[in-house]
Design an enzyme around this catalytic site. Structure first.
Site, PDB file in Angstrom:
ATOM      1  CE1 TYR A 125      -3.496   2.443   0.735  1.00  0.00           C
ATOM      2  CE2 TYR A 125      -2.199   3.203   2.637  1.00  0.00           C
ATOM      3  CZ  TYR A 125      -3.238   3.800   1.466  1.00  0.00           C
ATOM      4  OH  TYR A 125      -4.176   4.705   2.002  1.00  0.00           O
ATOM      5  CG  ASP A 165       5.765   3.838   0.838  1.00  0.00           C
ATOM      6  OD1 ASP A 165       5.919   4.392   2.175  1.00  0.00           O
ATOM      7  OD2 ASP A 165       4.670   3.406   0.523  1.00  0.00           O
ATOM      8  CE  LYS A 199       1.604   5.255   8.051  1.00  0.00           C
ATOM      9  NZ  LYS A 199       1.265   4.077   7.219  1.00  0.00           N
TER      10      LYS A 199
END
Ligand SMILES: *Cc1c(COP(=O)(O)O)cnc(C)c1O
Length: 437
Positions: free
Chosen positions: A149, A244, A272
């Protein structure tokens, strides 16, 4: 202090209200708890390893804001840094020195990064990596992997077509089929699939984007040599390799999965942890590629709140605290806690004869209800989901807040104490025992 979903709680009342005003009652789908067949908790506050809901229940939290809260909730160092910045203003839309400090901090930890641009979310970071890769290579195709994702970017909300070599199909309404066709989706950990696709399309592929440690379908690790192969063949064909590391950055090691595996991607997406709980993201790579961005180059990318001082103050405090002398042990401590959790979990599952595959790297983990190793999405999907749902509910009733889906990783913070782990393991043993029959 047990929450019973059948009882009318303040959380359930608030959710009913939210449903009238917000699509699905939430601002991000997984929060709705749909896959665990109940309504979500409304959180009043978080402190250390715990979340407190509006009904006065407390939970040991293994979601940790989906990653950012690696020091636990409301860490004093972050609160202090944010308060200090707050006095100077919330946003300027102009350069300020925290941007340089954050850039320098990231560049020091990530040798693959020569220059870095800040944005507001992981989604923005991956989206910008894709545009930059296309602009730099002047090619259009993107390769991604099933189960990885990368945020809700149009080009990345794509699933595999009917065969490995066919073009992708939209994985969300609203993504044009013509755009999805530019994304090829492969199974993770399958070296042959990558070789095959390159044999067909190598001169048209701008980038391969990957979660080096996929943590958005539970958690599984790259097979030995897999990331190395990707690095080798992308270099050979002028294809950019994008890691990523929105989830893994600062989490599995200060320098992310690329530090752990010793691989230098061309571009890295971060988010994050680098926002310390406030909205932040960043993407970086070597200067030659990064200088293609406006205003130096022709690839446009911008943001009113990009490099927001409050978010950078929080993020810098998060990273610095993690790396401080007290924090050098942070990664060792997280590993110790992770091991305790893993060991106890496996023992409890064995005792109650519940097949469990507990997968972990450092402070990220996933317990699949399956008796075989999981190394890609197809494996993960074999997990016994109804069993997971019962387990999840059992844990919540016993004061342990796990991610409300089998296909999400769990996170441990430095605030999780040995006692927290013991309490969690007792809850796990009881919940697993109740799964029999
Ligand atoms: C969370 C996540 C994203 C998206 O980040 P947002 O801040 O939610 O937009 C992208 N990639 C990975 C690997 C993630 O875990």
């Amino acid at each position: 202090m047990k929450s019973n979903p059948r009882v009318e709680t303040l959380s359930s009342k608030l959710f009913a209200e939210a449903l009238k005003l917000i699509p699905g009652g939430v601002n991000s789908p997984v929060r709705a708890f749909r896959s665990v067949e109940r309504t979500p908790l409304f959180i009043q506050r978080g402190k250390g390893s715990r979340l407190y809901d509006v009904d006065g229940n407390s939970y040991i939290d293994y979601v940790c804001t989906w990653g950012p809260s690696i020091l636990g909730h409301a860490h004093p160092a972050i609160r202090k840094a944010v308060s200090k910045q707050l006095k100077n203003g919330l946003s300027f839309g102009a350069p300020h020195s925290l941007e340089i400090q954050m850039a320098a901090e990231i560049i020091k930890l990530y040798p693959s990064i020569g220059k870095i641009r800040m944005c507001n979310s992981g989604t923005e970071a991956t989206m910008s990596c894709i545009r930059l890769a296309r602009g730099f290579t002047q090619r259009d195709l993107i390769v991604k992997f099933e189960g990885c994702y990368h945020g809700h970017v149009d080009s990345l909300l794509v699933k595999a077509g009917s065969g490995a070599l066919t073009f992708g199909q939209p994985d969300s309404a609203g993504v044009p089929a013509d755009l999805a066709k530019l994304t090829l989706t492969l199974p993770f950990n399958d070296a042959d699939a990558v070789k095959e696709i390159l044999a067909c399309h190598r001169n048209k592929i701008a980038a391969i984007i990957i979660e080096p440690i996929p943590a958005n379908a539970g958690l599984y690790l790259p097979k030995p040599g897999y990331l190395e192969l990707l690095r080798k063949i992308t270099s050979e064909h002028g294809i950019l390799l994008i890691f990523d590391e929105v989830m893994t950055g600062f989490r599995v090691a200060p320098g992310g999965a690329q530090e752990l595996y010793g691989i230098k991607p061309d571009l890295t997406a971060l988010g994050k942890i680098m926002g310390g709980g406030l909205p932040a993201g960043a993407f970086g790579g070597c200067s030659e590629i990064m200088d293609c961005l406006a205003p130096s180059g022709p690839v446009y990318q911008a943001g009113t709140l990009s490099g927001n001082p409050l978010a950078l103050a929080a993020g810098l405090a998060n990273i610095r605290q993690l790396l401080s002398s007290h924090g050098t042990n942070a990664y060792r401590l997280l590993e110790v806690r992770g091991k305790e959790l893993q060991k106890g979990f496996k023992a409890a599952a064995k005792k109650h004869k519940i097949p469990i595959q507990f997968q972990r790297i450092g402070s990220m983990f996933c317990a699949y209800f399956i008796d075989q190793a999981v190394s890609n999405l197809a494996d993960a999907k074999k997990s016994d989901i109804p069993r997971f749902v019962r387990f999840f509910k059992g844990m919540l009733e016993r004061g342990v807040y796990l991610a409300p889906s089998q296909f999400e990783a769990g996170f441990i913070s430095t605030a999780h104490s040995e006692k927290d782990i013991e309490t969690t393991l007792r809850a796990a043993a009881d919940s697993l025992a109740s799964l029999k029959g």
